[in-house]
Design a protein around this motif. Structure first.
Motif, PDB file in Angstrom:
ATOM      1  N   GLY A 160      19.104  91.703 111.944  1.00  0.00           N
ATOM      2  CA  GLY A 160      19.658  92.877 111.267  1.00  0.00           C
ATOM      3  C   GLY A 160      18.917  94.152 111.589  1.00  0.00           C
ATOM      4  O   GLY A 160      18.781  95.039 110.742  1.00  0.00           O
ATOM      5  N   ALA A 161      18.431  94.255 112.824  1.00  0.00           N
ATOM      6  CA  ALA A 161      17.638  95.406 113.238  1.00  0.00           C
ATOM      7  C   ALA A 161      18.287  96.101 114.430  1.00  0.00           C
ATOM      8  O   ALA A 161      19.335  95.683 114.928  1.00  0.00           O
ATOM      9  CB  ALA A 161      16.213  94.964 113.588  1.00  0.00           C
ATOM     10  N   VAL A 162      17.654  97.189 114.892  1.00  0.00           N
ATOM     11  CA  VAL A 162      18.141  97.927 116.051  1.00  0.00           C
ATOM     12  C   VAL A 162      17.024  98.035 117.081  1.00  0.00           C
ATOM     13  O   VAL A 162      15.838  98.001 116.744  1.00  0.00           O
ATOM     14  CB  VAL A 162      18.628  99.348 115.681  1.00  0.00           C
ATOM     15  N   VAL A 163      17.416  98.150 118.338  1.00  0.00           N
ATOM     16  CA  VAL A 163      16.493  98.378 119.445  1.00  0.00           C
ATOM     17  C   VAL A 163      16.728  99.782 119.978  1.00  0.00           C
ATOM     18  O   VAL A 163      17.881 100.175 120.185  1.00  0.00           O
ATOM     19  CB  VAL A 163      16.727  97.361 120.582  1.00  0.00           C
ATOM     20  N   VAL A 164      15.658 100.529 120.178  1.00  0.00           N
ATOM     21  CA  VAL A 164      15.801 101.846 120.803  1.00  0.00           C
ATOM     22  C   VAL A 164      14.818 101.952 121.966  1.00  0.00           C
ATOM     23  O   VAL A 164      13.749 101.331 121.958  1.00  0.00           O
ATOM     24  CB  VAL A 164      15.565 103.014 119.810  1.00  0.00           C
ATOM     25  N   VAL A 165      15.203 102.748 122.947  1.00  0.00           N
ATOM     26  CA  VAL A 165      14.340 103.092 124.076  1.00  0.00           C
ATOM     27  C   VAL A 165      14.172 104.603 124.055  1.00  0.00           C
ATOM     28  O   VAL A 165      15.167 105.343 123.980  1.00  0.00           O
ATOM     29  CB  VAL A 165      14.960 102.638 125.412  1.00  0.00           C
ATOM     30  N   VAL A 166      12.930 105.064 124.086  1.00  0.00           N
ATOM     31  CA  VAL A 166      12.656 106.500 124.021  1.00  0.00           C
ATOM     32  C   VAL A 166      11.955 106.956 125.286  1.00  0.00           C
ATOM     33  O   VAL A 166      11.300 106.161 125.972  1.00  0.00           O
ATOM     34  CB  VAL A 166      11.786 106.861 122.791  1.00  0.00           C
ATOM     35  N   ASP A 167      12.073 108.240 125.589  1.00  0.00           N
ATOM     36  CA  ASP A 167      11.343 108.795 126.730  1.00  0.00           C
ATOM     37  C   ASP A 167       9.953 109.218 126.281  1.00  0.00           C
ATOM     38  O   ASP A 167       9.560 109.020 125.122  1.00  0.00           O
ATOM     39  CB  ASP A 167      12.124 109.940 127.388  1.00  0.00           C
ATOM     40  N   VAL A 168       9.189 109.801 127.182  1.00  0.00           N
ATOM     41  CA  VAL A 168       7.805 110.137 126.891  1.00  0.00           C
ATOM     42  C   VAL A 168       7.708 111.223 125.827  1.00  0.00           C
ATOM     43  O   VAL A 168       6.657 111.383 125.185  1.00  0.00           O
ATOM     44  CB  VAL A 168       7.080 110.566 128.189  1.00  0.00           C
ATOM     45  N   GLU A 169       8.790 111.969 125.578  1.00  0.00           N
ATOM     46  CA  GLU A 169       8.807 112.998 124.542  1.00  0.00           C
ATOM     47  C   GLU A 169       9.350 112.472 123.227  1.00  0.00           C
ATOM     48  O   GLU A 169       9.618 113.247 122.306  1.00  0.00           O
ATOM     49  CB  GLU A 169       9.624 114.198 125.025  1.00  0.00           C
ATOM     50  N   GLY A 170       9.505 111.153 123.128  1.00  0.00           N
ATOM     51  CA  GLY A 170       9.920 110.550 121.876  1.00  0.00           C
ATOM     52  C   GLY A 170      11.392 110.674 121.550  1.00  0.00           C
ATOM     53  O   GLY A 170      11.805 110.338 120.439  1.00  0.00           O
ATOM     54  N   ARG A 171      12.203 111.110 122.499  1.00  0.00           N
ATOM     55  CA  ARG A 171      13.655 111.237 122.264  1.00  0.00           C
ATOM     56  C   ARG A 171      14.326 109.876 122.453  1.00  0.00           C
ATOM     57  O   ARG A 171      14.105 109.200 123.462  1.00  0.00           O
ATOM     58  CB  ARG A 171      14.272 112.246 123.233  1.00  0.00           C
ATOM     59  N   ILE A 172      15.158 109.491 121.498  1.00  0.00           N
ATOM     60  CA  ILE A 172      15.870 108.221 121.593  1.00  0.00           C
ATOM     61  C   ILE A 172      16.979 108.350 122.631  1.00  0.00           C
ATOM     62  O   ILE A 172      17.911 109.143 122.468  1.00  0.00           O
ATOM     63  CB  ILE A 172      16.457 107.819 120.226  1.00  0.00           C
ATOM     64  N   LEU A 173      16.871 107.568 123.709  1.00  0.00           N
ATOM     65  CA  LEU A 173      17.847 107.637 124.798  1.00  0.00           C
ATOM     66  C   LEU A 173      18.940 106.582 124.656  1.00  0.00           C
ATOM     67  O   LEU A 173      20.105 106.840 125.000  1.00  0.00           O
ATOM     68  CB  LEU A 173      17.145 107.458 126.147  1.00  0.00           C
ATOM     69  N   TRP A 174      18.562 105.390 124.194  1.00  0.00           N
ATOM     70  CA  TRP A 174      19.540 104.308 124.028  1.00  0.00           C
ATOM     71  C   TRP A 174      19.270 103.609 122.703  1.00  0.00           C
ATOM     72  O   TRP A 174      18.113 103.468 122.285  1.00  0.00           O
ATOM     73  CB  TRP A 174      19.430 103.295 125.169  1.00  0.00           C
ATOM     74  N   ARG A 175      20.354 103.148 122.056  1.00  0.00           N
ATOM     75  CA  ARG A 175      20.221 102.418 120.797  1.00  0.00           C
ATOM     76  C   ARG A 175      21.222 101.275 120.773  1.00  0.00           C
ATOM     77  O   ARG A 175      22.416 101.477 120.999  1.00  0.00           O
ATOM     78  CB  ARG A 175      20.467 103.362 119.617  1.00  0.00           C
ATOM     79  N   GLU A 176      20.746 100.067 120.518  1.00  0.00           N
ATOM     80  CA  GLU A 176      21.596  98.877 120.438  1.00  0.00           C
ATOM     81  C   GLU A 176      21.151  98.051 119.239  1.00  0.00           C
ATOM     82  O   GLU A 176      20.033  98.213 118.742  1.00  0.00           O
ATOM     83  CB  GLU A 176      21.473  98.033 121.717  1.00  0.00           C
ATOM     84  N   GLY A 177      22.026  97.128 118.779  1.00  0.00           N
ATOM     85  CA  GLY A 177      21.605  96.236 117.710  1.00  0.00           C
ATOM     86  C   GLY A 177      22.675  95.951 116.694  1.00  0.00           C
ATOM     87  O   GLY A 177      23.883  96.004 116.987  1.00  0.00           O
ATOM     88  N   HIS A 178      22.257  95.676 115.473  1.00  0.00           N
ATOM     89  CA  HIS A 178      23.142  95.249 114.400  1.00  0.00           C
ATOM     90  C   HIS A 178      23.879  96.444 113.787  1.00  0.00           C
ATOM     91  O   HIS A 178      23.240  97.440 113.421  1.00  0.00           O
ATOM     92  CB  HIS A 178      22.332  94.537 113.316  1.00  0.00           C
ATOM     93  N   PRO A 179      25.224  96.367 113.656  1.00  0.00           N
ATOM     94  CA  PRO A 179      25.993  97.501 113.104  1.00  0.00           C
ATOM     95  C   PRO A 179      25.527  97.913 111.715  1.00  0.00           C
ATOM     96  O   PRO A 179      25.512  99.105 111.381  1.00  0.00           O
ATOM     97  CB  PRO A 179      27.425  96.982 113.093  1.00  0.00           C
TER      98      PRO A 179
END
Length: 391
Positions: free
Chosen positions: A87-106
């Protein structure tokens, strides 16, 4: 984490905000992050007003980030199924901490949206205070931040585990991967999973770099066969693909966009010619060798700089605070430092040698012809000086 531990943590958070001493102190890394959040002026109730970037800027960041392509697939395939089941989400951020991609549980998406944990948002400490993403990017290590360890009260119902991802070519920080979800769904294995996936991603990037060197080696082989004298074929980060007339060397420090006559600390004056995905360096036998001066400027603690001077000019590199601390130790102890020495100096703990060795490995990848190990030190023939704040 037990109910009792959560209670102590919540009381420690309130004590930190009021300047009182908590009965049970949280982890030192968390306390240091809270201090930074206060210095940044982060509102402990709401954070700061940091709007997500526009869609076109988000796409530009995705293209520019080295965590796309195969590396991104490595990240998401290793984490998304586990996050969805928890029931969680995965995010990938760049070096400036901006969330670029988000996947996971609705369902977790809806809670994340209410926190502003959305694509394009910034989760650095100076925006939202202590959190796994921002603090991992500052500290350069994987960590989990649970409940009231977050600086902003609105995030206390949340838990997150993040691991930084570095470019294996030069140790440069690329960004981080994070798994976040409701605090009551925290699992002790999440941090280990995030750390493992970040390591696999760096391994994938390392493999891709090896393939690039193989291509460069194939292109350079017939050129080097015709060269009279000493020469090297290197990629744009200074990694050596092939050489002739020289002992083996893994990497050299290159100036930006090398061309024409350049000077290298390890070889003196060289002639630089472009190759596909790299540079051909021909050593000039008659080149005079001059003393290399290295200046570490730590007068501004948030912007340390290392400059390498020689007769024909100089190169300047911005370093992380952690790397600046290591370089400062080496500059003030020219005879050299062991991993235990550096661990004691940086962390007041002689047992954290694994962290020190990892950071020194990254430093030596970037400054391979300035540093040596056993013990760790600047090369003896370098002239090293430090610019420190006035007291």
């Amino acid at each position: 984490m037990s109910i009792r531990q959560r209670h102590h943590l919540a009381r420690a958070h309130e004590a930190a905000l009021t300047g009182a001493r908590p009965a049970v102190a949280p982890r030192r890394m968390i306390v240091q992050s809270w201090d930074r959040a206060r210095q940044h002026g982060v509102d402990p109730d709401r954070g700061t007003d940091c709007r997500p970037v526009a869609a076109d800027e988000l796409e530009h960041r995705r293209v520019r980030c080295d965590l796309g392509g195969d590396a991104l697939r490595e990240l998401l395939s290793g984490l998304v199924p586990a996050a969805e089941s928890a029931g969680a989400v995965v995010v990938v951020v760049d070096v400036e901490g901006r969330i670029l991609w988000r996947e996971g549980h609705p369902g977790a998406f809806r809670r994340a949206d209410r926190l502003g944990f959305v694509e394009g948002a910034c989760w650095l400490e100076n925006a939202v205070g202590t959190n796994a993403i921002g603090t991992a990017l500052v500290e350069g290590v994987a960590l989990q931040v649970h409940s009231a360890e977050h600086f902003v009260r609105a995030h206390h119902a949340w838990t997150c585990a993040a691991a930084p991802v570095h470019d294996p070519r030069d140790g440069r920080l690329l960004g981080a991967v994070d798994v976040s979800g409701p605090a009551d769904a925290v699992h002790p294995s999440t941090l280990a999973l995030v750390r493992a996936v970040a390591g696999l991603t760096e391994a994938r990037l390392r493999d891709a770099h090896r393939h690039q060197l193989d291509r460069l080696r194939a292109v350079a082989a017939p050129v080097l066969a015709k060269v009279g004298g000493q020469a090297l074929a290197v990629d744009r980060d200074g990694w050596v693909a092939a050489s002739t007339g020289l002992p083996p060397v893994d990497r050299i420090a290159l100036p930006a966009a090398p061309s024409g006559q350049i000077w290298l600390p390890a070889f003196g004056t060289c002639a630089a010619e472009p190759l596909p995905e790299g540079v051909l360096l021909r050593l000039c036998d008659a080149a005079p060798r001059t003393t290399t001066r290295v200046v570490l400027d730590v007068r501004r603690s948030n912007q340390p700089v290392l400059t390498v001077h020689r007769e024909s000019g100089s190169w300047t590199y911005r370093t992380s605070r952690r790397h600046a601390d290591l370089l400062l130790e080496l500059a003030t102890h020219r005879a050299g430092r062991t991993a235990a020495d550096l661990s004691t100096a940086l962390f007041d703990d002689p047992t954290r040698t694994i962290t020190v060795r990892a950071e020194m490995s990254r430093l030596r990848k970037k400054f391979g012809d300035l540093l040596e190990n056993r013990p760790y030190r600047f090369l003896p023939d370098l002239e090293v000086s430090v610019l420190q704040p006035e007291t």
